[in-house]
Each structure stands twice: as C-alpha cells, then as structure tokens.
Design a protein around this motif. Structure first.
Motif, PDB file in Angstrom:
ATOM      1  N   SER A 150     -51.979  67.481 -18.321  1.00  0.00           N
ATOM      2  CA  SER A 150     -51.149  66.908 -17.268  1.00  0.00           C
ATOM      3  C   SER A 150     -51.194  65.385 -17.323  1.00  0.00           C
ATOM      4  O   SER A 150     -52.132  64.788 -17.855  1.00  0.00           O
ATOM      5  N   THR A 151     -50.165  64.792 -16.767  1.00  0.00           N
ATOM      6  CA  THR A 151     -50.110  63.334 -16.701  1.00  0.00           C
ATOM      7  C   THR A 151     -51.290  62.782 -15.915  1.00  0.00           C
ATOM      8  O   THR A 151     -51.920  61.802 -16.313  1.00  0.00           O
ATOM      9  N   GLU A 152     -51.633  63.438 -14.816  1.00  0.00           N
ATOM     10  CA  GLU A 152     -52.745  62.960 -13.992  1.00  0.00           C
ATOM     11  C   GLU A 152     -54.076  63.141 -14.694  1.00  0.00           C
ATOM     12  O   GLU A 152     -54.969  62.299 -14.594  1.00  0.00           O
ATOM     13  N   GLN A 153     -54.215  64.244 -15.449  1.00  0.00           N
ATOM     14  CA  GLN A 153     -55.447  64.481 -16.203  1.00  0.00           C
ATOM     15  C   GLN A 153     -55.648  63.391 -17.256  1.00  0.00           C
ATOM     16  O   GLN A 153     -56.740  62.837 -17.397  1.00  0.00           O
ATOM     17  N   PHE A 154     -54.565  63.058 -17.986  1.00  0.00           N
ATOM     18  CA  PHE A 154     -54.689  62.016 -19.003  1.00  0.00           C
ATOM     19  C   PHE A 154     -54.896  60.649 -18.360  1.00  0.00           C
ATOM     20  O   PHE A 154     -55.638  59.822 -18.888  1.00  0.00           O
ATOM     21  N   ARG A 155     -54.250  60.419 -17.213  1.00  0.00           N
ATOM     22  CA  ARG A 155     -54.442  59.154 -16.512  1.00  0.00           C
ATOM     23  C   ARG A 155     -55.925  58.957 -16.162  1.00  0.00           C
ATOM     24  O   ARG A 155     -56.480  57.864 -16.332  1.00  0.00           O
ATOM     25  N   GLN A 156     -56.569  60.036 -15.689  1.00  0.00           N
ATOM     26  CA  GLN A 156     -57.983  59.951 -15.326  1.00  0.00           C
ATOM     27  C   GLN A 156     -58.842  59.672 -16.560  1.00  0.00           C
ATOM     28  O   GLN A 156     -59.728  58.817 -16.531  1.00  0.00           O
ATOM     29  N   LEU A 157     -58.568  60.399 -17.665  1.00  0.00           N
ATOM     30  CA  LEU A 157     -59.324  60.192 -18.901  1.00  0.00           C
ATOM     31  C   LEU A 157     -59.149  58.768 -19.421  1.00  0.00           C
ATOM     32  O   LEU A 157     -60.114  58.113 -19.828  1.00  0.00           O
ATOM     33  N   TYR A 158     -57.908  58.299 -19.390  1.00  0.00           N
ATOM     34  CA  TYR A 158     -57.607  56.966 -19.919  1.00  0.00           C
ATOM     35  C   TYR A 158     -58.258  55.884 -19.057  1.00  0.00           C
ATOM     36  O   TYR A 158     -58.840  54.926 -19.578  1.00  0.00           O
ATOM     37  N   THR A 159     -58.190  56.050 -17.742  1.00  0.00           N
ATOM     38  CA  THR A 159     -58.816  55.078 -16.837  1.00  0.00           C
ATOM     39  C   THR A 159     -60.318  55.039 -17.025  1.00  0.00           C
ATOM     40  O   THR A 159     -60.932  53.965 -17.048  1.00  0.00           O
ATOM     41  N   GLU A 160     -60.941  56.220 -17.163  1.00  0.00           N
ATOM     42  CA  GLU A 160     -62.383  56.269 -17.378  1.00  0.00           C
ATOM     43  C   GLU A 160     -62.776  55.558 -18.671  1.00  0.00           C
ATOM     44  O   GLU A 160     -63.774  54.840 -18.729  1.00  0.00           O
ATOM     45  N   LYS A 161     -61.975  55.761 -19.736  1.00  0.00           N
ATOM     46  CA  LYS A 161     -62.267  55.110 -21.011  1.00  0.00           C
ATOM     47  C   LYS A 161     -62.171  53.589 -20.882  1.00  0.00           C
ATOM     48  O   LYS A 161     -63.041  52.863 -21.391  1.00  0.00           O
ATOM     49  N   LEU A 162     -61.144  53.098 -20.194  1.00  0.00           N
ATOM     50  CA  LEU A 162     -61.009  51.651 -20.005  1.00  0.00           C
ATOM     51  C   LEU A 162     -62.164  51.097 -19.174  1.00  0.00           C
ATOM     52  O   LEU A 162     -62.659  50.000 -19.445  1.00  0.00           O
ATOM     53  N   GLN A 163     -62.592  51.855 -18.165  1.00  0.00           N
ATOM     54  CA  GLN A 163     -63.713  51.393 -17.332  1.00  0.00           C
ATOM     55  C   GLN A 163     -65.007  51.342 -18.137  1.00  0.00           C
ATOM     56  O   GLN A 163     -65.793  50.400 -17.994  1.00  0.00           O
ATOM     57  N   GLN A 164     -65.233  52.340 -18.992  1.00  0.00           N
ATOM     58  CA  GLN A 164     -66.426  52.340 -19.835  1.00  0.00           C
ATOM     59  C   GLN A 164     -66.427  51.132 -20.769  1.00  0.00           C
ATOM     60  O   GLN A 164     -67.443  50.443 -20.921  1.00  0.00           O
ATOM     61  N   LEU A 165     -65.284  50.859 -21.407  1.00  0.00           N
ATOM     62  CA  LEU A 165     -65.191  49.713 -22.306  1.00  0.00           C
ATOM     63  C   LEU A 165     -65.325  48.409 -21.540  1.00  0.00           C
ATOM     64  O   LEU A 165     -65.919  47.445 -22.036  1.00  0.00           O
ATOM     65  N   GLY A 166     -64.780  48.379 -20.330  1.00  0.00           N
ATOM     66  CA  GLY A 166     -64.903  47.185 -19.500  1.00  0.00           C
ATOM     67  C   GLY A 166     -66.357  46.876 -19.188  1.00  0.00           C
ATOM     68  O   GLY A 166     -66.775  45.715 -19.195  1.00  0.00           O
ATOM     69  N   ARG A 167     -67.146  47.946 -18.907  1.00  0.00           N
ATOM     70  CA  ARG A 167     -68.572  47.727 -18.646  1.00  0.00           C
ATOM     71  C   ARG A 167     -69.280  47.204 -19.888  1.00  0.00           C
ATOM     72  O   ARG A 167     -70.184  46.374 -19.808  1.00  0.00           O
ATOM     73  N   GLN A 168     -68.875  47.682 -21.068  1.00  0.00           N
ATOM     74  CA  GLN A 168     -69.484  47.210 -22.311  1.00  0.00           C
ATOM     75  C   GLN A 168     -69.129  45.748 -22.578  1.00  0.00           C
ATOM     76  O   GLN A 168     -69.968  44.966 -23.036  1.00  0.00           O
ATOM     77  N   PHE A 169     -67.858  45.372 -22.324  1.00  0.00           N
ATOM     78  CA  PHE A 169     -67.414  44.007 -22.568  1.00  0.00           C
ATOM     79  C   PHE A 169     -67.867  43.042 -21.483  1.00  0.00           C
ATOM     80  O   PHE A 169     -67.874  41.834 -21.676  1.00  0.00           O
ATOM     81  N   GLY A 170     -68.248  43.581 -20.321  1.00  0.00           N
ATOM     82  CA  GLY A 170     -68.660  42.724 -19.222  1.00  0.00           C
ATOM     83  C   GLY A 170     -67.499  42.179 -18.427  1.00  0.00           C
ATOM     84  O   GLY A 170     -67.665  41.293 -17.588  1.00  0.00           O
ATOM     85  N   ARG A 171     -66.280  42.679 -18.660  1.00  0.00           N
ATOM     86  CA  ARG A 171     -65.105  42.264 -17.893  1.00  0.00           C
ATOM     87  C   ARG A 171     -64.048  43.359 -18.000  1.00  0.00           C
ATOM     88  O   ARG A 171     -64.022  44.110 -18.969  1.00  0.00           O
TER      89      ARG A 171
END
Length: 635
Positions: A55-76
C-alpha cells in the motif's frame, strides 16, 4: 500547481479554458472510472508483486523510517530532494519489492517458522541482552521502539526475515571464490614497485618570450569557448525557517528562568560513581559472600573465586539513571565510597554492590544556561510561526506578488543577487557569500525562468521562495575583455608543451640505454627514488597519476606522466617489481575470501530475486511512488 490553476483562472479567458479542462476530466471519470486512471491499481496501492500488494501508506511508513534512520546517522535530517539525489527512493522501493517477492516464494514453498523458534531467535539476539548477559525485556522494548516497531510487528517481521534467510541460504549454499581468483587478486593488491624519478618544472622550461599580438589573437581564436562569459541570472529569495525567524524573537529572562527550573535536573552534570557488582543465584550465597567480605576477603578476590573477569564485574563510572536495575541503582547511590552493600534483590538475581570513586555532580547555574535556553525557546516559537508565515506567503504569491513584494508586505528580508552563474560565482569569479550553506537555490533558479511561479524549497525545517528576475545569456567575450587571462593561459600551455617535449626526449634516451641520473644532471633536476609501494599507496613525492603509470610500465622501462597542475612533468623508471607470496592462511586472505564470497552471494541472490519478480509479476504505480517520495514537488 494549485496556485498556477488559481492564477490561470483569474480572467475570463482562463476561466473558459479551465471549464473545458474540468469538463474533460469529469467525462473521463464517467467513462473509465476513477480507479482506471491508476492503470489497474487501487488508489491506495503503490506496487503489486504476485498476490502481495504494497500500500501507499505502508511504503510511506517504510520510506520515512529509512530517512529517519539515515538522518540519525548523518546527525541532521535528510530532505526528500537529498534522498532522491542519492537514489535512496529507488533503493528502498527495490528492497521492498525484493522482500515481498521472497515472502511470496516462501508461501509458495510452504515454508514456516514456529512461535517458539521465533522467540528463541529474539532471545538470543545480543542487542536485547542486559548487563547479566540474559535477555532483558525492557531493553528489547526500548530498542524496537527506537526503530518504530511494536512488539507484534517486530515478531512478525523477524519471522519473515528468517524465512527469507532460509531461501537466501539455500540459493547461495556452496558458493566459494575460486583459488585462482583469490591468488590473482592478492597479487594485484600486494604487488610492490620501486621507481627512480625526476620532476621537471618551470626551471627546465627556459625563457618564454611574450607572445606577439598576432600570436595571442590566433590563440584566442582557437580557444574562444574557454573564455566565453557564462549565463548569469538575477534572482531574489526569502527564507522562512526557525533559525531565521528565531533571530527576531526576544526571549525574556522570566521565560528563560521558568524553562531553567523545569529543566534543572537535565542541565547539570549528575553525580557519577564507579560501580561494581557480583550477581548470585540466591540470597543465601549472597549473604555468605557478604559475611566473608566482612571477615576480610576482598571484593575482587571473591569475584576471581567465582571465575569472573573485571569486565564481568565493573559497570564503569556511571550516573544513577544509566543503571538499568532500579534496586541496584538505589543501593549504589546510597553507599559511601569504598563500601560494599548488603545483598540486594535485583532483576537478574541477588547482588553485592561495591562503590569506588565518586564524582560529584555539577549544579547548573542560570547564567551558564541562559543563552542556550533563550535560543531554544526562540526556535520553538519560531517553528510555530513558520506554518503561519508559509500560508501568508503562499497567499501573497497566489495573489500575484513577487518574492520581494510579498516579503516586504510580511516584514521579511529578501536577498537579491544581481548576477550569478551555474557554479554559484559572481562575475568577478568570487563565490556568492549570502546564500546559506546547503541551500541549493542557484541550480533551482537555473532550472526555472523569468516570470515562473516557483514552488518553495524546503530548507532547515522551513521554506525558501525564489524568483528569477533576469537572465543574461552566455556570450563570446572579445580579446580586449580577457587579454590578461588569455596571456596567462597561453603561457601555461607553452610551459606544459615544453615540459612534455623535454620529457619525451628524456624517455627516448632512456629507452636507448641512457641513465636517468645523467639525464637529471643534464637538465639541473634532482633524481629521487621511492621503493616498495603498492598501487593504492599515497606518496608525498608522487601524485596518483604517476603511481598508476608506474604500475602500467614494465621493469627497467621508462615512462612519463603529468605532475601537479600543468607546470610539472615527471619522468620515471621502474627499478624493481616485487610479488609477495600468497599465504592462503593469512588473515588478509581470509578477509578477501569473505568479501568475495559475500559479493558472490549477493549477486546470486539478486539474480534469483530478479527471476522471481519476473515469474510472479511485478507492477509499480509510478504516480503513487512519486507522490510518496516528493518527486511531484520538484517538477
């Protein structure tokens, strides 16, 4: 887009055109049905793999989580634009589809995993083990929450992961890199070379007379494109984000002191203690051990008798909040330094706790924290204003106001740059200084045009609106405009040409049996040597190009290559080549073998998954994908 429609329909002609357009859309809905616009997808479906729908919402959640994880790694935080620039959008999509394909195959093959085996796998995960080495339920809950999982979702996810690993393990079973490949790669990586070399520079060029007017004019005619004036654009932009708005806010001492009192416990440095503990299986053993300590046995000797290493006993110098077990924490912070506690009933058994060095906490002062607190409060207030200013700015822009005009009405400061090229440089060659770091407004402006109503750029938790106010096309410059630059470029070319010619002559003499030492002396250059370097070496005397050239040259043969810039040339001779023996039992070779095996496994699995996706059928709703990843906003 909506703003464009609103502006387009503001006059009678626009209203007539929009009426026709909307009529066609309504007719298409009536004839084809709304769902058919998505080419066989439901409105909420982003991809379909066999019978599995993502579903669009399922992928949106997965994609958002991935960006948040990378954001924590990059520090921004990572923006949607940055994610697409890195290709993360497609990577996450491909990974999601591959996982769904493997899940489909697991169902087709009838694979399954019991609840007991799933829980055994989770209990054995070292990420969820506490201080005692046993599974810690609170650590488990805290860890999975950090990554956005509920307990039920995590267990289901781990079951699917395990089944995928079963398939992957079967597909890649028995894959081993050939011995010949390992030996060849080892020789390639570890081969060593030694060279003697000479650097030729302007000292070996001789005198270069100034060019005649005719020579300079001819050179300019042949290289006109190198001296063209680039296209310049005049642009204006205004930034609305918490950092910029926070500069306006004035926070009173009263507000800052209130925040200080609320946060007093977290602003200072808490007391820290060196804590050691020995955990016993029952209260009787703990009491007996405590009696022995009272009789003179040391805490450390007691730990050794139980076969414990210092690392098994020492919790380190920590604050009370860092101790997971509340009972142990209370005991540790109620004892004086050097004391051993009475038996303490903790979560993982009965423990004796010993206190070493005590580091007192530092009580915060308002004066030391005031500046940061005021900045924090100002940023919070600014965030609340960003959304309001965004709406007001959009309303002004929707009413036809340009960036400068809209900014003036709202009391914002617009920045105007009279002329900037694609590389962000002014006509004088200097980089633009009044564009914040990380704001890519220049490339956006060069993708737009004068009069275009551009969508705002998301930046640092806010927005940037920009207008292209003018375009100065690229043009050919006259010789008089760039005469100093043409003279400098002509001279550089002369130097490079002479150095290349001299280097070629030296190599020819070396090929005929000459010695590099003699050739160096003849031109007044210094003979240098470098021994035993590999092809991945970084050497202070040789640029990377020379190292690469040396590994393309046979032993005792000579070669040449450019040095630093165009004003240096290097002539070299390979004096030795060493091929270290291949030790298949060495750690380096084992690591290489693991890397090759991992690469072969990934390649084999990728081919298998591609075949699966082709067999079971895969389709992607590109419109929904673009909407989730923000690609629509960049058009």
């Amino acid at each position: 887009m909506l703003r464009g429609i609103r502006k387009a329909s503001s006059n009678w002609l626009g209203k007539a055109i929009m009426s026709v357009v909307m009529g066609v859309l309504i007719l298409s809905f009536a004839v084809w049905g709304i769902a058919d616009i998505f080419k066989g997808f439901g409105q909420s479906t982003l991809a379909k793999i066999g019978s599995t729908e993502i579903s669009t919402e399922q992928f949106r959640q997965l994609y958002t989580e991935k960006l948040q994880q990378l954001g924590r790694q990059f520090g921004r935080p990572l923006t949607m634009d940055q994610a697409r620039a890195f290709g993360l959008d497609r990577q996450v999509l491909q990974q999601t589809i591959a996982e769904a394909a493997l899940d489909e195959e697991a169902r087709r093959m009838g694979l399954g995993m019991s609840d007991a085996e799933t829980m055994r796998m989770i209990y054995a995960d070292p990420n969820f083990k506490g201080v005692s080495g046993a599974f810690d339920p609170q650590r488990f809950q805290a860890t999975i929450r950090q990554f956005g999982f509920t307990e039920q979702r995590y267990i289901a996810d781990q079951r699917r992961v395990s089944l995928r690993r079963q398939i992957a393990g079967t597909v890649s079973a028995g894959l081993e890199p050939p011995k010949v490949m390992i030996e060849a790669l080892s020789r390639f990586q570890n081969e060593q070379r030694s060279v003697e070399y000479v650097k030729l520079d302007t000292a070996q060029v001789g005198t270069i007379d100034a060019p005649s007017p005719e020579t300079l004019a001819a050179y300019f005619d042949d290289h006109k494109t190198q001296f063209r004036a680039p296209e310049y654009r005049k642009l204006a932009f205004v930034i609305v984000n918490p950092e910029e708005i926070g500069k306006w806010a004035s926070v009173s001492d009263e507000d800052a002191k209130k925040r200080f009192e609320e946060r007093r416990g977290t602003l200072g440095t808490p007391e820290q203690r060196q804590v050691s503990q020995i955990v016993f299986p029952n209260a009787d053993e703990a009491a007996a051990a405590r009696s022995r300590i009272a009789s003179g046995t040391s805490f450390e000797d007691l730990a050794k008798e139980r076969g414990l290493n210092p690392a098994d006993v020492d919790l380190g110098t920590i604050a009370k909040s860092a101790i997971i077990d509340p009972a142990i924490a209370d005991a540790a912070f109620s004892l004086p330094s050097g004391e051993v506690s009475q038996p303490v009933q903790g979560r993982f058994g009965v423990a004796l706790v010993k206190i070493g060095k005590v580091e007192p906490g530092v009580e915060p002062s308002y004066e030391s924290a005031a500046a940061n607190l005021k900045k924090e409060i100002a940023a919070e207030r600014a965030r609340a204003q960003v959304a309001d200013l965004h709406n007001k700015m959009e309303d002004e822009r929707g009413g036809g106001a340009g960036v400068i005009e809209a900014a003036q009405k709202l009391g914002l400061a617009a920045v105007t740059i009279d002329a900037v090229d694609r590389s962000g440089r002014l006509p004088n060659g200097q980089l633009v200084s009044n564009i914040p770091r990380g704001l890519d407004v220049v490339s956006q402006a060069f993708s737009s045009d004068v009069g275009v109503d551009n969508d705002p750029i998301q930046f640092n938790g806010g927005y940037v609106w920009y207008d292209v106010l003018g375009i100065t096309p690229s043009r050919e410059r006259s010789l008089d405009e760039v005469r100093p630059q043409v003279k400098a470029r002509w001279r550089d070319d002369q130097i490079a040409s002479r150095l290349r010619t001299k280097a070629t002559e030296m190599v020819q003499k070396l090929d005929q049996g000459g010695k590099l030492a003699d050739e160096a002396a003849a031109v007044g250059a210094k003979l240098e040597t470098t021994a035993g370097f590999r092809r991945d070496a970084t050497l202070p005397g040789l640029p990377p190009g020379a190292i690469t050239a040396a590994f393309r040259t046979a032993k005792d043969a000579a070669g040449q290559t450019a040095g630093a810039g165009g004003s240096e040339w290097i002539v070299f001779r390979v004096t030795d080549i060493t091929l270290p023996p291949v030790d298949l039992a060495s750690e380096d070779i084992k690591k290489m073998q693991e890397t090759l095996q991992r690469g072969s496994t990934e390649e084999q699995l990728a081919q298998y998954v591609n075949k699966l996706e082709s067999q079971i059928g895969t389709s992607i709703n590109e419109a929904a994908f673009a909407q989730v990843t923000g690609a629509n906003n960049s058009n």
